[in-house]
Design a protein around this motif. Sequence first.
Motif, PDB file in Angstrom:
ATOM      1  N   HIS A  58       0.821  -1.215   0.000  1.00 44.64           N
ATOM      2  CA  HIS A  58       0.000   0.000   0.000  1.00 44.64           C
ATOM      3  C   HIS A  58       0.855   1.264   0.000  1.00 44.64           C
ATOM      4  O   HIS A  58       0.460   2.311   0.503  1.00 44.64           O
ATOM      5  CB  HIS A  58      -0.945   0.004   1.215  1.00 44.64           C
ATOM      6  CG  HIS A  58      -1.878  -1.160   1.231  1.00 44.64           C
ATOM      7  ND1 HIS A  58      -2.986  -1.238   0.413  1.00 44.64           N
ATOM      8  CD2 HIS A  58      -1.846  -2.317   1.940  1.00 44.64           C
ATOM      9  CE1 HIS A  58      -3.608  -2.380   0.628  1.00 44.64           C
ATOM     10  NE2 HIS A  58      -2.938  -3.056   1.548  1.00 44.64           N
ATOM     11  N   ALA A  61      -0.594   4.568  -1.718  1.00 40.45           N
ATOM     12  CA  ALA A  61      -1.533   5.327  -0.890  1.00 40.45           C
ATOM     13  C   ALA A  61      -0.771   6.163   0.129  1.00 40.45           C
ATOM     14  O   ALA A  61      -1.019   7.368   0.273  1.00 40.45           O
ATOM     15  CB  ALA A  61      -2.503   4.375  -0.184  1.00 40.45           C
ATOM     16  N   VAL A  73      -4.866   9.608  -0.658  1.00 45.73           N
ATOM     17  CA  VAL A  73      -5.608   8.378  -0.919  1.00 45.73           C
ATOM     18  C   VAL A  73      -6.069   7.828   0.437  1.00 45.73           C
ATOM     19  O   VAL A  73      -5.251   7.627   1.334  1.00 45.73           O
ATOM     20  CB  VAL A  73      -4.731   7.347  -1.660  1.00 45.73           C
ATOM     21  CG1 VAL A  73      -5.448   6.016  -1.803  1.00 45.73           C
ATOM     22  CG2 VAL A  73      -4.316   7.892  -3.023  1.00 45.73           C
ATOM     23  N   ILE A  75      -7.494   5.201   3.312  1.00 49.70           N
ATOM     24  CA  ILE A  75      -7.340   3.788   3.643  1.00 49.70           C
ATOM     25  C   ILE A  75      -8.489   3.414   4.566  1.00 49.70           C
ATOM     26  O   ILE A  75      -9.165   4.282   5.122  1.00 49.70           O
ATOM     27  CB  ILE A  75      -5.988   3.482   4.330  1.00 49.70           C
ATOM     28  CG1 ILE A  75      -5.820   4.308   5.604  1.00 49.70           C
ATOM     29  CG2 ILE A  75      -4.834   3.675   3.366  1.00 49.70           C
ATOM     30  CD1 ILE A  75      -4.691   3.844   6.490  1.00 49.70           C
TER      31      ILE A  75
END
Length: 148
Positions: A58, A61, A73, A75
């Motif tokens: 990830h 992000a 971004v 989560i």
Amino acid sequence: MGLLDGLLNNVLGQVMGGGTQGSGAPQAANPMLQMVLQVIQQNGGIGGLLQQFQQAGHGQAAQSWVRAGTPNVPINADILQQVLGSGALSQIAQQFGMSPQAAASTVAQALPGVVDHLTPDGTIPADHQDQVSQVLAQLQAMKASRAG
């Protein structure tokens, strides 16, 4: 208390859809911010946290939170648990008297905004760990003054 006010206003603006007026940040924001800052501190600062997100797949992000001029971004709690592990989140949840899922959800909502605020120029400041420690100390002092 400029750094604290700035962090509270930034996080509240992103998470709750609006800023705060003056220095009247809702009391609910203090535990949320404290949880996020503890996660950052316990995971090696912003750099360590970004590395964990990268290793868990990830990284894009997490990098969006640092990169200047790009939207953060989001989560979710599941991603956060995958990255940090349930043990770390359970410990924080217990400290704040909530379920691990509620703690993960709270931290997941606020983490992008806090990291973004701590990296305003698109880079991790050399003193970011000191900033995190200072804000945590201020939050503890505020909590103590309200309790006493």
